[in-house]
Design a protein around this motif. Structure first.
Motif, PDB file in Angstrom:
ATOM      1  N   MET A 192      67.913  77.488 111.862  1.00 47.74           N
ATOM      2  CA  MET A 192      69.008  76.646 111.411  1.00 47.74           C
ATOM      3  C   MET A 192      68.515  75.643 110.370  1.00 47.74           C
ATOM      4  O   MET A 192      69.186  75.419 109.365  1.00 47.74           O
ATOM      5  N   GLU A 193      67.354  75.014 110.650  1.00 41.89           N
ATOM      6  CA  GLU A 193      66.840  74.038 109.696  1.00 41.89           C
ATOM      7  C   GLU A 193      66.438  74.695 108.387  1.00 41.89           C
ATOM      8  O   GLU A 193      66.570  74.104 107.323  1.00 41.89           O
ATOM      9  N   LEU A 194      65.954  75.917 108.474  1.00 42.64           N
ATOM     10  CA  LEU A 194      65.574  76.636 107.256  1.00 42.64           C
ATOM     11  C   LEU A 194      66.808  76.915 106.399  1.00 42.64           C
ATOM     12  O   LEU A 194      66.765  76.787 105.176  1.00 42.64           O
ATOM     13  N   LEU A 195      67.918  77.234 107.039  1.00 46.80           N
ATOM     14  CA  LEU A 195      69.168  77.478 106.321  1.00 46.80           C
ATOM     15  C   LEU A 195      69.656  76.206 105.626  1.00 46.80           C
ATOM     16  O   LEU A 195      70.084  76.243 104.465  1.00 46.80           O
ATOM     17  N   ILE A 196      69.564  75.078 106.307  1.00 42.76           N
ATOM     18  CA  ILE A 196      69.970  73.804 105.719  1.00 42.76           C
ATOM     19  C   ILE A 196      69.052  73.446 104.555  1.00 42.76           C
ATOM     20  O   ILE A 196      69.505  72.977 103.501  1.00 42.76           O
ATOM     21  N   LEU A 197      67.753  73.701 104.716  1.00 39.72           N
ATOM     22  CA  LEU A 197      66.804  73.432 103.640  1.00 39.72           C
ATOM     23  C   LEU A 197      67.104  74.297 102.416  1.00 39.72           C
ATOM     24  O   LEU A 197      67.102  73.804 101.279  1.00 39.72           O
TER      25      LEU A 197
END
Length: 69
Positions: free
Chosen positions: A1-6
């Motif tokens: 999820m954090e990778l997608l936001i990044l």
């Protein structure tokens, strides 16, 4: 999820930077065109920036007078 936001943040940043660069490029082109036009008027007709501004203001006042009659 954090990778997608990044990744989304990186894409938005690149898009914003690209738009900013395009706006700055157009702004510089317009400023150079105005400067060249003013220089040509000064060299060809002996008009300084103040005199040219006076002619522009007079023209707009004339147009405004035509519209408000």
């Amino acid at each position: 999820m954090e990778l997608l936001i990044l990744l989304a943040a990186i894409i938005v940043t690149i898009a914003a930077f690209t738009i900013l660069v395009r706006v700055m490029r157009v702004t510089v082109r317009v400023a150079l065109a105005i400067a060249i036009l003013l220089l040509l008027f000064q060299l060809a007709f002996g008009l300084g920036p103040g005199e040219l501004w006076g002619y522009i203001r007079g023209f707009w006042n004339y147009l405004w007078g035509l519209l408000t009659r």
